[in-house]
Design a protein around this motif. Structure first.
Motif, mmCIF file in Angstrom:
data_model
loop_
_atom_site.group_PDB
_atom_site.id
_atom_site.type_symbol
_atom_site.label_atom_id
_atom_site.label_comp_id
_atom_site.label_asym_id
_atom_site.label_seq_id
_atom_site.Cartn_x
_atom_site.Cartn_y
_atom_site.Cartn_z
ATOM 1 N N UNK A 1 3.123 -2.565 -13.727
ATOM 2 C CA UNK A 1 3.329 -3.260 -12.461
ATOM 3 C C UNK A 1 4.053 -2.309 -11.517
ATOM 4 N N UNK A 2 3.599 -2.246 -10.283
ATOM 5 C CA UNK A 2 4.263 -1.404 -9.294
ATOM 6 C C UNK A 2 4.009 -2.000 -7.915
ATOM 7 N N UNK A 3 4.688 -1.466 -6.927
ATOM 8 C CA UNK A 3 4.568 -2.056 -5.597
ATOM 9 C C UNK A 3 4.498 -0.979 -4.516
ATOM 10 N N UNK A 4 3.910 -1.364 -3.400
ATOM 11 C CA UNK A 4 3.884 -0.554 -2.193
ATOM 12 C C UNK A 4 4.628 -1.350 -1.133
ATOM 13 N N UNK A 5 5.870 -0.954 -0.872
ATOM 14 C CA UNK A 5 6.706 -1.696 0.080
ATOM 15 C C UNK A 5 6.063 -1.718 1.453
ATOM 16 N N UNK A 6 5.499 -0.598 1.881
ATOM 17 C CA UNK A 6 4.909 -0.500 3.219
ATOM 18 C C UNK A 6 3.743 -1.471 3.389
ATOM 19 N N UNK A 7 3.003 -1.689 2.316
ATOM 20 C CA UNK A 7 1.868 -2.603 2.364
ATOM 21 C C UNK A 7 2.253 -4.020 1.944
ATOM 22 N N UNK A 8 3.512 -4.184 1.527
ATOM 23 C CA UNK A 8 3.989 -5.492 1.068
ATOM 24 C C UNK A 8 3.084 -6.056 -0.029
ATOM 25 N N UNK A 9 2.731 -5.196 -0.941
ATOM 26 C CA UNK A 9 1.773 -5.552 -1.985
ATOM 27 C C UNK A 9 2.278 -5.085 -3.347
ATOM 28 N N UNK B 1 -8.761 -2.172 -14.693
ATOM 29 C CA UNK B 1 -8.818 -2.915 -13.439
ATOM 30 C C UNK B 1 -7.446 -2.827 -12.785
ATOM 31 N N UNK B 2 -7.435 -2.942 -11.473
ATOM 32 C CA UNK B 2 -6.172 -3.017 -10.749
ATOM 33 C C UNK B 2 -6.161 -4.290 -9.930
ATOM 34 N N UNK B 3 -5.213 -5.143 -10.206
ATOM 35 C CA UNK B 3 -5.041 -6.373 -9.446
ATOM 36 C C UNK B 3 -4.041 -6.134 -8.315
ATOM 37 N N UNK B 4 -4.247 -6.826 -7.214
ATOM 38 C CA UNK B 4 -3.348 -6.746 -6.074
ATOM 39 C C UNK B 4 -2.773 -8.117 -5.757
ATOM 40 N N UNK B 5 -1.552 -8.128 -5.292
ATOM 41 C CA UNK B 5 -0.893 -9.354 -4.838
ATOM 42 C C UNK B 5 -0.273 -9.039 -3.491
ATOM 43 N N UNK B 6 -0.936 -9.490 -2.444
ATOM 44 C CA UNK B 6 -0.461 -9.241 -1.092
ATOM 45 C C UNK B 6 0.443 -10.378 -0.656
ATOM 46 N N UNK B 7 1.635 -10.019 -0.192
ATOM 47 C CA UNK B 7 2.623 -11.014 0.226
ATOM 48 C C UNK B 7 2.650 -11.138 1.737
ATOM 49 N N UNK B 8 2.831 -12.352 2.216
ATOM 50 C CA UNK B 8 3.021 -12.586 3.646
ATOM 51 C C UNK B 8 4.069 -13.666 3.832
ATOM 52 N N UNK B 9 4.773 -13.589 4.930
ATOM 53 C CA UNK B 9 5.834 -14.546 5.199
ATOM 54 C C UNK B 9 7.175 -14.137 4.623
ATOM 55 N N UNK C 1 5.542 -18.645 3.231
ATOM 56 C CA UNK C 1 5.419 -17.689 2.131
ATOM 57 C C UNK C 1 4.044 -17.846 1.500
ATOM 58 N N UNK C 2 3.320 -16.762 1.442
ATOM 59 C CA UNK C 2 1.999 -16.794 0.817
ATOM 60 C C UNK C 2 1.789 -15.564 -0.041
ATOM 61 N N UNK C 3 1.047 -15.760 -1.134
ATOM 62 C CA UNK C 3 0.668 -14.676 -2.020
ATOM 63 C C UNK C 3 -0.836 -14.730 -2.191
ATOM 64 N N UNK C 4 -1.466 -13.590 -2.080
ATOM 65 C CA UNK C 4 -2.914 -13.506 -2.201
ATOM 66 C C UNK C 4 -3.254 -12.521 -3.308
ATOM 67 N N UNK C 5 -3.752 -13.051 -4.425
ATOM 68 C CA UNK C 5 -4.132 -12.204 -5.549
ATOM 69 C C UNK C 5 -5.609 -11.841 -5.446
ATOM 70 N N UNK C 6 -5.933 -10.621 -5.825
ATOM 71 C CA UNK C 6 -7.317 -10.170 -5.798
ATOM 72 C C UNK C 6 -7.503 -9.028 -6.787
ATOM 73 N N UNK C 7 -8.762 -8.642 -6.977
ATOM 74 C CA UNK C 7 -9.053 -7.500 -7.823
ATOM 75 C C UNK C 7 -9.654 -7.822 -9.174
ATOM 76 N N UNK C 8 -9.780 -9.085 -9.494
ATOM 77 C CA UNK C 8 -10.362 -9.452 -10.773
ATOM 78 C C UNK C 8 -11.848 -9.132 -10.826
ATOM 79 N N UNK C 9 -12.405 -9.211 -12.018
ATOM 80 C CA UNK C 9 -13.818 -8.941 -12.197
ATOM 81 C C UNK C 9 -14.176 -8.839 -13.653
ATOM 82 N N UNK C 10 -15.383 -8.358 -13.886
ATOM 83 C CA UNK C 10 -15.905 -8.188 -15.236
ATOM 84 C C UNK C 10 -15.818 -6.715 -15.624
ATOM 85 N N UNK C 11 -15.251 -6.443 -16.792
ATOM 86 C CA UNK C 11 -15.106 -5.068 -17.253
ATOM 87 C C UNK C 11 -15.325 -5.030 -18.758
#
Length: 123
Positions: A68-76, A17-25, A1-11
């Motif tokens: 907060x929302x999700x894209x099931x097809x992208x598992x994100x 901003x939109x953050x993403x959390x991609x799930x695997x496993x 099981x892994x989670x990969x967060x991304x999308x942060x930055x300076x604003x």
């Protein structure tokens, strides 16, 4: 099981901003996903959670601004952050748990964590 967060930055304050959390496993129909944040010198706090059914929960401090929302097809899972304020500055983390439930904002109930992504909001 892994989670990969991304999308942060300076604003700038008022920006988005939109953050993403991609799930695997695992797939998003087996785990609820929560977003937490930790500002310098402060404890980690729950921001949002999305359950297996798609029900969402948000902390009072972000209601009406974050979604907060999700894209099931992208598992994100995503965290759309609008009308950002300097006090939103923090490292944001996503985490997985069996449910959101009444204790969704407690970090201790989550089984898996991703690495953080830094969000900085300038005034």
């Amino acid at each position: 099981v892994q989670l990969q967060a991304s999308g942060g930055g300076l604003v700038q304050a008022g920006g988005s901003l939109r953050l993403s959390c991609a799930a695997s496993g695992f797939t998003l129909d087996t785990y609820a996903i929560g977003w937490f944040r930790q500002a310098p010198g402060k404890e980690r706090e729950g921001v949002s959670c999305i359950s297996l059914s798609g029900r969402t929960y948000h902390a009072d401090s972000v209601k009406g601004r974050f979604t907060i929302f999700r894209d099931i097809a992208k598992n994100t899972v995503y965290l759309q952050m609008n009308s950002l304020k300097p006090e939103d500055t923090a490292v944001y983390y996503c985490a997985a748990n069996a449910i959101c439930g009444s204790t969704w904002y407690h970090q201790g109930v989550y089984d898996y964590w991703g690495q953080g992504t830094l969000v900085t909001v300038s005034s």
